[in-house]
Design an enzyme around this catalytic site. Structure first.
Site, PDB file in Angstrom:
ATOM      1  CB  THR A  97      64.165  49.613  38.199  1.00 61.97           C
ATOM      2  OG1 THR A  97      62.737  49.558  38.070  1.00 61.97           O
ATOM      3  CG2 THR A  97      64.637  51.031  37.906  1.00 61.97           C
ATOM      4  CE  LYS A 172      60.278  52.346  37.683  1.00 64.97           C
ATOM      5  NZ  LYS A 172      60.541  50.965  38.107  1.00 64.97           N
ATOM      6  CE  LYS A 240      67.628  49.427  42.109  1.00 64.70           C
ATOM      7  NZ  LYS A 240      66.822  49.032  40.889  1.00 64.70           N
TER       8      LYS A 240
END
Length: 292
Positions: A97, A172, A240
């Site tokens: 990701t 995502k 993150k």
């Protein structure tokens, strides 16, 4: 597509690479911690290698599943990175990701070397990786997607091409935005039920059958009620991811007020030394603030 190099054997990559080996593919692995790579080979066979460049040599597919943009760059385009060892006509798949900018950067670097590329972040967590039931959202060309799809289905229940390079990462981001609000809502609901003196399990048994039901409710309510968070997707990683979402949103002039707020709440959890706790630990934050 019979020989695969897998770079990154964390809680996600380790079982994902294992599914490929069980499917009969020749799997070569690299991990920064060599002990983890040795353990994987002992369990699944194949071979482990000293550098990303070495592991990529001769591979039809090179799959990457590491931590963040910088980690991806290091193992792909950095010194002794995978692209240095990949052959023309092979395919790089990044499951990390990461940012959409990085995906476009890698796509350009691969095209210069006549290598295919897909950004292919996953959803489903460690449980999904272990059970071969991940959801994979891909960015790239139809041709590269078609070449990769059969391999990806060994550890996924759904594999979808979303558009050109970067589209997988953007999708995502949508996934993480939605999850952030869901987990906070579930935490608040369970906290309210607790403060009201209701049987939390019975509450979930009822409301999960209706419009309030979600993956998070189904898979996380028991551990949340028990105040157990030493499992799952770590708060550090979620922050993150949300940082990537919020930065992209600023560029797109998209408003994410709830996501920004939940990101701050996860900062509070980190301040409670909960950086490695599962993201459902938002409930512990509420309990710490007042009640119980």
């Amino acid at each position: 597509m019979s020989t695969v190099a897998f770079i990154g054997l964390g809680v996600m990559g380790y079982p994902m690479a294992g599914h490929l080996a069980r499917a009969g593919l020749t799997v070569r692995v690299y991990n920064r911690s060599e002990d983890k790579a040795k353990a994987w080979v002992e369990q699944f066979g194949g071979s482990h290698h000293a550098t990303p460049e070495e592991v990529a040599q001769g591979a039809d597919l090179v799959m990457v599943c590491v931590g963040n943009d910088d980690d991806v760059r290091q193992v792909t385009v950095g010194k002794q990175g995978a692209l240095s060892g990949m052959k023309a006509g092979s395919l790089l798949i990044d499951h990390t990701t990461a940012s959409a900018d990085l995906a476009q950067e890698l796509d350009a670097a691969c095209r210069e070397r006549r290598i295919g590329f897909l950004d292919a972040p996953v959803s489903g967590g460690q449980q999904g990786a272990e059970n071969g039931a991940l959801t994979i959202m891909c960015g790239g060309t139809e041709t590269d997607f078609s070449r990769a799809e059969s391999a990806l289905t060994h550890y996924a229940k759904a594999v979808t091409l979303m558009g050109p390079a970067g589209s997988g990462q953007l999708t995502k981001m949508v996934n993480q935005i939605c999850i952030a609000g869901l987990v906070q809502g579930l935490a608040e609901g369970l906290h309210f039920a607790e403060q009201a003196g209701l049987d939390q399990q019975r509450v979930v048994d009822v409301i999960s059958k209706g419009a309030a039901g979600s993956w998070q409710m189904e898979n996380r309510h028991k551990t949340m009620i028990a105040d157990e968070y030493e499992h799952g997707f770590a708060v550090n990683w979620m922050r993150k991811d949300l940082g990537i979402c919020l930065e992209q949103a600023r560029r797109l002039q998209a408003r994410l007020p709830v996501t920004a707020l939940v990101d701050q709440f996860y900062g509070d959890v980190q301040a409670m030394d909960g950086g490695r706790w599962d993201t459902s630990s938002l409930l512990r934050r509420l309990r710490a603030l007042g009640g119980d």
